[in-house]
Design a protein around this motif. Sequence first.
Motif, mmCIF file in Angstrom:
data_model
loop_
_atom_site.group_PDB
_atom_site.id
_atom_site.type_symbol
_atom_site.label_atom_id
_atom_site.label_comp_id
_atom_site.label_asym_id
_atom_site.label_seq_id
_atom_site.Cartn_x
_atom_site.Cartn_y
_atom_site.Cartn_z
ATOM 1 N N ASP A 49 0.819 -1.208 0.000
ATOM 2 C CA ASP A 49 0.000 0.000 0.000
ATOM 3 C C ASP A 49 0.856 1.262 0.000
ATOM 4 N N VAL A 50 1.909 1.272 0.824
ATOM 5 C CA VAL A 50 2.785 2.442 0.898
ATOM 6 C C VAL A 50 3.529 2.655 -0.420
ATOM 7 N N MET A 51 4.059 1.567 -0.990
ATOM 8 C CA MET A 51 4.816 1.675 -2.236
ATOM 9 C C MET A 51 3.923 2.135 -3.382
ATOM 10 N N SER A 52 2.722 1.584 -3.468
ATOM 11 C CA SER A 52 1.823 1.974 -4.556
ATOM 12 C C SER A 52 1.403 3.429 -4.427
ATOM 13 N N ALA A 53 1.192 3.902 -3.187
ATOM 14 C CA ALA A 53 0.842 5.311 -2.991
ATOM 15 C C ALA A 53 1.994 6.216 -3.380
ATOM 16 N N GLY A 54 3.215 5.801 -3.041
ATOM 17 C CA GLY A 54 4.381 6.614 -3.379
ATOM 18 C C GLY A 54 4.657 6.658 -4.865
ATOM 19 N N ILE A 55 4.499 5.507 -5.537
ATOM 20 C CA ILE A 55 4.770 5.448 -6.972
ATOM 21 C C ILE A 55 3.689 6.161 -7.759
ATOM 22 N N GLY A 56 2.426 5.920 -7.385
ATOM 23 C CA GLY A 56 1.327 6.497 -8.136
ATOM 24 C C GLY A 56 1.036 7.935 -7.798
ATOM 25 N N GLY A 57 1.512 8.391 -6.651
ATOM 26 C CA GLY A 57 1.255 9.764 -6.248
ATOM 27 C C GLY A 57 -0.169 9.996 -5.806
ATOM 28 N N GLY A 58 -0.896 8.912 -5.555
ATOM 29 C CA GLY A 58 -2.287 9.041 -5.132
ATOM 30 C C GLY A 58 -2.583 8.102 -3.996
ATOM 31 N N GLY A 59 -3.808 7.518 -4.018
ATOM 32 C CA GLY A 59 -4.200 6.596 -2.968
ATOM 33 C C GLY A 59 -3.497 5.254 -3.112
ATOM 34 N N ALA A 60 -3.500 4.537 -2.016
ATOM 35 C CA ALA A 60 -2.863 3.226 -2.009
ATOM 36 C C ALA A 60 -3.697 2.234 -2.807
ATOM 37 N N ASP A 61 -3.059 1.511 -3.726
ATOM 38 C CA ASP A 61 -3.718 0.485 -4.523
ATOM 39 C C ASP A 61 -2.722 -0.648 -4.716
ATOM 40 N N ARG A 62 -2.846 -1.657 -3.882
ATOM 41 C CA ARG A 62 -1.877 -2.742 -3.880
ATOM 42 C C ARG A 62 -1.824 -3.464 -5.222
ATOM 43 N N SER A 63 -2.939 -3.556 -5.928
ATOM 44 C CA SER A 63 -2.972 -4.278 -7.205
ATOM 45 C C SER A 63 -2.062 -3.631 -8.240
ATOM 46 N N GLU A 64 -1.943 -2.313 -8.228
ATOM 47 C CA GLU A 64 -1.054 -1.628 -9.160
ATOM 48 C C GLU A 64 0.403 -1.954 -8.861
ATOM 49 N N ALA A 67 1.323 -5.445 -10.107
ATOM 50 C CA ALA A 67 1.608 -5.436 -11.542
ATOM 51 C C ALA A 67 3.000 -4.887 -11.818
ATOM 52 N N TYR A 68 3.398 -3.873 -11.062
ATOM 53 C CA TYR A 68 4.725 -3.287 -11.246
ATOM 54 C C TYR A 68 5.814 -4.238 -10.773
ATOM 55 N N LEU A 69 5.574 -4.934 -9.667
ATOM 56 C CA LEU A 69 6.610 -5.706 -8.990
ATOM 57 C C LEU A 69 6.930 -7.039 -9.660
ATOM 58 N N VAL A 70 5.906 -7.742 -10.135
ATOM 59 C CA VAL A 70 6.099 -9.128 -10.596
ATOM 60 C C VAL A 70 7.135 -9.260 -11.713
ATOM 61 N N PRO A 71 7.149 -8.418 -12.758
ATOM 62 C CA PRO A 71 8.196 -8.579 -13.781
ATOM 63 C C PRO A 71 9.616 -8.493 -13.215
ATOM 64 N N LEU A 192 18.259 -5.707 -6.894
ATOM 65 C CA LEU A 192 17.865 -4.855 -5.779
ATOM 66 C C LEU A 192 18.162 -3.391 -6.043
ATOM 67 N N ILE A 193 19.109 -3.113 -6.953
ATOM 68 C CA ILE A 193 19.448 -1.728 -7.275
ATOM 69 C C ILE A 193 19.044 -1.410 -8.713
ATOM 70 N N SER A 194 17.982 -2.073 -9.164
ATOM 71 C CA SER A 194 17.426 -1.826 -10.495
ATOM 72 C C SER A 194 16.039 -1.216 -10.324
ATOM 73 N N SER A 195 15.260 -1.229 -11.394
ATOM 74 C CA SER A 195 13.887 -0.717 -11.321
ATOM 75 C C SER A 195 12.901 -1.793 -10.912
ATOM 76 N N ALA A 196 13.379 -2.878 -10.295
ATOM 77 C CA ALA A 196 12.494 -3.981 -9.914
ATOM 78 C C ALA A 196 11.474 -3.551 -8.857
ATOM 79 N N PHE A 197 11.892 -2.707 -7.914
ATOM 80 C CA PHE A 197 11.035 -2.379 -6.784
ATOM 81 C C PHE A 197 10.504 -0.944 -6.825
#
Length: 263
Positions: A49-64, A67-71, A192-197
Amino acid sequence: MSALSLAVRDSNTMLRRNLLHARRYPSLTLNLLLTPVMLLLLFVYIFGDVMSAGIGGGGADRSEYIAYLVPGILMMTIGGTTIGTAVSVSMDMSEGIIARFRTLAIHRGSVLIGHVIGSVLQCVASVVLVGAVGVAIGFRSTDATVLEWLAAFGLLVLFALALTWIAVGMGLISPNAEAASNNALPLIFLPLISSAFVPIDAMPGWFQPVAEYQPFTPAIETLRGLLLGTEIGHNGWLAIAWCLALTVLGYFWSKASFNRDPK
């Protein structure tokens, strides 16, 4: 029997040998497989929830964030699995079986080819298992076409081949299994130091070039683009270039190390 037939026959024998080893001693593969699975679950359910809110700049959405994390986790799985290859090659070199193989009338390169093909197959199996965990917790790729899925699979196999040859080289120069495991740690540390997370833009400015142009980031961004429809840009060419360069480097490094006379 022609040289090609001999090489195919002996490589197939060595492949079956390595697959039997993996089946009889699954603990190493399972331990390496647990790392990406645990990171996937940790970042989704603890930080999602925290990561999705930080990346999206909006509300927390774990599903987003899933999708970002799995690849990125899928690419990390390949890096982790190839550590087992380095350990396996080092054990062969240090326990004397390679010296025995050198005295037999077999194709010289079949030993390495067996390790490489076996490792790529294990990487594919590991990616499928981790991908299944990702789907189970909510990952979906609804917009990818059949051609994009095939391209994604091809990228994963090519990346696995590249890292496997590097891991084989690391195993050949290591004096024992512990050293091989330590030498191969960059294969699991670099993700760990890539765009994975997190996206590259969220990193400090001085660090962004390091993360952007290492091998994992272009491969991860290309896989994201294929599965999620995001912009690939120049990452596709960079990913292919890295895969080809690492494959060639690893092949000649491994060949030179294997053909070197034992001390």
